[in-house]
Design a protein around this motif. Structure first.
Motif, mmCIF file in Angstrom:
data_model
loop_
_atom_site.group_PDB
_atom_site.id
_atom_site.type_symbol
_atom_site.label_atom_id
_atom_site.label_comp_id
_atom_site.label_asym_id
_atom_site.label_seq_id
_atom_site.Cartn_x
_atom_site.Cartn_y
_atom_site.Cartn_z
ATOM 1 N N LEU A 33 -4.493 -2.549 5.774
ATOM 2 C CA LEU A 33 -5.653 -2.429 4.896
ATOM 3 C C LEU A 33 -6.947 -2.635 5.674
ATOM 4 C CD1 LEU A 33 -4.333 -4.353 1.761
ATOM 5 C CD2 LEU A 33 -4.891 -1.925 1.871
ATOM 6 N N LEU B 157 -7.685 0.540 7.658
ATOM 7 C CA LEU B 157 -8.146 1.598 6.765
ATOM 8 C C LEU B 157 -9.565 1.313 6.294
ATOM 9 C CD1 LEU B 157 -4.912 2.137 4.640
ATOM 10 C CD2 LEU B 157 -5.889 3.736 6.303
ATOM 11 N N LEU C 165 -3.507 0.756 -3.522
ATOM 12 C CA LEU C 165 -3.297 1.981 -2.760
ATOM 13 C C LEU C 165 -1.850 2.420 -2.852
ATOM 14 C CD1 LEU C 165 -5.024 3.775 -0.803
ATOM 15 C CD2 LEU C 165 -4.031 2.450 1.064
ATOM 16 N N ILE D 153 -2.348 9.687 1.307
ATOM 17 C CA ILE D 153 -2.706 8.813 0.195
ATOM 18 C C ILE D 153 -2.610 9.636 -1.082
ATOM 19 C CG2 ILE D 153 -4.561 7.489 -0.877
ATOM 20 C CD1 ILE D 153 -5.565 6.800 1.923
ATOM 21 N N GLU E 121 -5.478 5.896 -5.303
ATOM 22 C CA GLU E 121 -6.282 4.732 -4.929
ATOM 23 C C GLU E 121 -7.085 4.312 -6.144
ATOM 24 O OE1 GLU E 121 -9.961 3.606 -1.868
ATOM 25 O OE2 GLU E 121 -8.758 5.401 -1.532
ATOM 26 N N LEU F 5 -9.208 6.010 3.540
ATOM 27 C CA LEU F 5 -9.425 5.154 2.388
ATOM 28 C C LEU F 5 -10.707 5.591 1.684
ATOM 29 C CD1 LEU F 5 -8.237 2.556 1.030
ATOM 30 C CD2 LEU F 5 -9.984 1.287 2.300
ATOM 31 N N THR G 7 -12.395 4.162 -0.645
ATOM 32 C CA THR G 7 -13.359 3.072 -0.806
ATOM 33 C C THR G 7 -14.292 2.976 0.392
ATOM 34 O OG1 THR G 7 -11.835 1.827 -2.212
ATOM 35 C CG2 THR G 7 -13.568 0.573 -1.094
#
Length: 384
Positions: free
Chosen positions: A58, A61, A109, A119, A122, A166, A168
């Protein structure tokens, strides 16, 4: 220095307070509350290392790394006996909660490992409100459909985002911040990214710490690397920058290393490289640390990590954010590996001291957590 809070009672520095392994390797539905000092223990195969692996993933990412560079063996992250769906897809799920000025923010995630890594979902939420959600709509495209909170004339903004990053971490580049809703999204995303970027995974490698090191120039000079192989270079820097903490390191060396230890210094060799040396009282020549045992080398490296900080450890700094607003989190797998009980106790004491000051946070896997609760640590026991 301890963690301070603003007038609302929220921590003034973004901090990861919970790690979730919803479906990751041996874990299903695992939620781990994180304190300033958290030790994960349990028998071999219980998933201690997986906890740290998920946190590091995490963190990477959050720093903008591509999915493929973070998960080298994605199929190995899928829980055992997890079946595939009708399309042959299998995956895993991880997440975290970050507390800070924006309040508790959850990041969850979902990653598809097979037939290809991507992915597929999310979600960023705060106070029960969804600020960002993504979903895989068209398997033939290398994107996910994202929707984020706007609260303007258009309540939700929709746009494609890459399926290997990611979302975010991309929001600060995509959200204008013109409406109150957009500003809420930005505050939550930046809080999560800031906490995840302030992570230092530490794995001392004694076999690489025995050789002299050539000092680096530039921004990376004097910054401790993950394997601590450049310990001598960092000692040269810390001796001149903070005599108090260096003195504390010498005191730790005196406890954890055999024989009389009166100092910890460096010497430059004829070829310009540096080596670290333990001073031995009245002896004319000290002991090069390369001659120490594996346990002593790991002990010295971990003590150095605990006594340094974001400006010394090789983390991805957030240049636009003052250091006082960042909290460094150290990840250490096998904190007590190769250490004798005396070394392990001293390292735990040092960790408790530094974490209590708010200097850093530590998440570590240990084989033996004896005495940890008495030292103020949060202990997570993964025994079945």
């Amino acid at each position: 220095m301890t963690t301070t809070r603003d007038e609302t009672g929220r921590p003034d520095r973004p901090t990861v307070t919970e790690l979730r392994l919803s479906a990751f390797r041996t874990h299903r539905g695992t939620a781990i509350a994180l304190g300033p000092l958290t030790l994960v223990t349990g028998p071999s195969g219980s998933g201690k290392s997986s906890v740290l692996e998920a946190f590091e993933a995490l963190a990477r990412l959050g720093s903008g790394a591509a999915l493929g560079s973070v998960f080298r063996d994605p199929a190995g992250c899928v829980p055992e006996r997890a079946g595939a769906d009708a399309q042959g897809r299998r995956g895993f799920r991880v997440g975290c909660t970050v507390d800070g000025p924006a309040g508790p923010v959850r990041l969850d995630l979902a990653v598809q490992a097979e037939p290809e890594l991507r992915i597929v979902g999310e979600r960023l939420t705060s106070r029960g409100q969804t600020l960002l959600s993504t979903a895989l709509r068209d398997p033939g495209r290398s994107t996910v459909q994202a929707a984020w909170h706007t609260a303007g004339t258009v309540p939700v903004t929709r746009a494609p985002l890459p399926d290997d990053r990611l979302g975010t971490a991309l929001l600060p580049l995509r959200v204008a911040g013109k409406t109150e809703g957009q500003r809420q999204v930005l505050a939550a995303a930046e809080q999560v990214v800031l906490a995840l970027r302030s992570v230092f995974p530490c794995d001392p490698q004694p076999q690489h710490m025995r050789e002299p090191v050539a000092p680096l120039r530039g921004a990376d000079g004097g910054r401790l690397r993950r394997g601590c192989d450049n310990l001598a270079e960092v000692l040269l820097r810390t001796r001149t920058e903070c005599a108090i903490r260096h003195g504390r390191l010498v005191a730790a060396a005196r406890v954890g290393c055999q024989g009389p230890v009166t100092g910890l210094t460096t010497e430059e060799l004829a070829d310009g490289t540096l080596r670290a040396v333990l001073a031995r009282g009245a002896h004319l020549h000290g002991t090069p640390v390369g001659r120490l045992g594996e346990g002593e080398l790991r002990y010295l490296a971990l003590a150095l990590v605990l006594l340094t900080g974001p400006g010394v450890l090789a983390v991805d700094p957030v240049a636009e954010v003052p250091g006082a607003m960042q909290t460094l989190t150290v990840l250490a797998d096998g904190l007590d590996r190769a250490l004798d009980p005396r070394q392990a106790r001293e390292l735990l004491t040092l960790a408790a001291e530094m974490c209590a000051r708010g200097h850093l946070r530590l998440l570590a896997a240990v084989g033996d957590a004896a005495g940890a609760r008495e030292a103020g640590a949060t202990v997570v026991d993964l025994r079945p």
